[in-house]
Design a protein around this motif. Sequence first.
Motif, PDB file in Angstrom:
ATOM      1  N   SER A 102     -89.238 -64.618  66.734  1.00 25.25           N
ATOM      2  CA  SER A 102     -89.311 -65.723  67.692  1.00 25.25           C
ATOM      3  C   SER A 102     -90.056 -66.916  67.104  1.00 25.25           C
ATOM      4  O   SER A 102     -89.615 -68.065  67.242  1.00 25.25           O
ATOM      5  N   LYS A 105     -87.886 -68.684  64.561  1.00 26.07           N
ATOM      6  CA  LYS A 105     -86.873 -69.523  65.219  1.00 26.07           C
ATOM      7  C   LYS A 105     -87.497 -70.793  65.783  1.00 26.07           C
ATOM      8  O   LYS A 105     -86.914 -71.879  65.679  1.00 26.07           O
ATOM      9  N   PHE A 126     -83.224 -75.140  74.705  1.00 24.27           N
ATOM     10  CA  PHE A 126     -83.116 -74.174  73.609  1.00 24.27           C
ATOM     11  C   PHE A 126     -84.460 -73.485  73.383  1.00 24.27           C
ATOM     12  O   PHE A 126     -84.539 -72.264  73.194  1.00 24.27           O
ATOM     13  N   VAL A 130     -85.293 -69.420  73.807  1.00 25.46           N
ATOM     14  CA  VAL A 130     -85.881 -68.577  72.755  1.00 25.46           C
ATOM     15  C   VAL A 130     -87.135 -67.877  73.266  1.00 25.46           C
ATOM     16  O   VAL A 130     -87.338 -66.678  73.020  1.00 25.46           O
ATOM     17  N   TRP A 133     -86.095 -65.210  75.739  1.00 29.67           N
ATOM     18  CA  TRP A 133     -85.481 -64.113  74.976  1.00 29.67           C
ATOM     19  C   TRP A 133     -86.553 -63.225  74.362  1.00 29.67           C
ATOM     20  O   TRP A 133     -86.460 -61.995  74.404  1.00 29.67           O
ATOM     21  N   THR A 171     -77.531 -61.377  70.979  1.00 26.52           N
ATOM     22  CA  THR A 171     -78.245 -62.601  71.337  1.00 26.52           C
ATOM     23  C   THR A 171     -78.983 -63.192  70.133  1.00 26.52           C
ATOM     24  O   THR A 171     -79.100 -64.422  70.009  1.00 26.52           O
ATOM     25  N   ASN A 172     -79.447 -62.345  69.244  1.00 22.85           N
ATOM     26  CA  ASN A 172     -80.081 -62.827  68.015  1.00 22.85           C
ATOM     27  C   ASN A 172     -79.069 -63.587  67.169  1.00 22.85           C
ATOM     28  O   ASN A 172     -79.370 -64.663  66.621  1.00 22.85           O
ATOM     29  N   THR A 175     -78.388 -67.113  68.747  1.00 21.26           N
ATOM     30  CA  THR A 175     -79.420 -68.110  68.467  1.00 21.26           C
ATOM     31  C   THR A 175     -79.377 -68.576  67.020  1.00 21.26           C
ATOM     32  O   THR A 175     -79.599 -69.762  66.731  1.00 21.26           O
TER      33      THR A 175
END
Length: 382
Positions: A102, A105, A126, A130, A133, A171-172, A175
């Motif tokens: 995380s 990202k 966005f 993240v 998530w 989902t990873n 992103t």
Amino acid sequence: MIKVTSTNRSPVIGILAWLFLVIAILAGAARLGIKYAITRKFSMDDYLIFIALVLSVLQTGCLSIAVHNGYGRESKASSHEELETAVKAVYAAYMIYITCLSFAKLSALAFMTFLMQRTRKMEWVFTGLVVAWAVTAILAVAFQCGFPEPWNFLSHNCINREAWWEYFGITNIMTEIALIVIPSMLVFHIQMADAKKAVVIGCFFTRVFVVVAVVLELVYRDRNKNSTDPMLGTWEVAVCTQMIQCFAILAACIPHLKPFMDGLQSTGLRLYYIEGETSRRGDYEYGSRGKTIGHELSGLPGVVNKTTVVAHQQQPDWDDALSQNSQSHIIRETKTWVVEEQYHPEGSAGEGSAGESSVSGSRASRIIDRSSNDGRELHGSP
């Protein structure tokens, strides 16, 4: 000496985990070193990637404890105390792993928002996605099994872990694709040479390696979902998670290497701090205030003189840019040059010619003032 056999893959996990960690640390050190050498300070994206590096060290340490206590080999080869320590260490390693991804990202996202030179609603959305998530993933792992032992994935009182990790992997990937497409589209619309544009976009596309590693993880999870011994059957998954963590940090560091930043700077973005400039915006200093710079020019051989050039750069007239006419998107820059030359006639060759009078020790000077209007125009899009 521990040997690698079909029933003991723990040495493979341990060696590759530390190898990927070393690669991530070297990439992070190179990024932070280049940034500090250029700007003499760090920005938000640098702090975020530093936190990701610290978390990667902690995660690798937890995984090493699990390997030392039987993770990667048959369960019957370990004692009950070793198995309990191993599952606790894996439990902690997965939560730190999610947090590390995380922050990596968010670091890439912070750099992307800088390239856009503003934070729009899309970037805020966005960032929120993240963070949400990451929080939901950590909570799902924290409560994956029932109390009083939520870390014990060897028990049968757990959620559908295979379905959960499949969701997490998909989902990873989504992103990561977003972190590739959005900045690439930004650079694609910048006017620059095609070769440099390809290099810049190619740096963003290095995140494809993260996507490939996640796909491999999903394949191995699906292949071993019916394994009767999770301690041994998930060793390939453990290697893939370390690979994902390493590639995520590496992909966030590559765009900060100097050749890449030079390519971006050629587009007009000011990514480096230039000595003598003061900036209205911190971080990467892509705008500067007006300034006066003086340069001394050496004289010709045999002539005693001294020339000084003083340049004063004025600010663009931003009021004109706000008017809604044909000149509203043109930025003009005006420079005033003052050239002052001082010389001693007695120091030059060929003095004392007939018909010319001179005064010993006299000094002549002349000053030339010239104002020019710089013809460069920067056209912005309407």
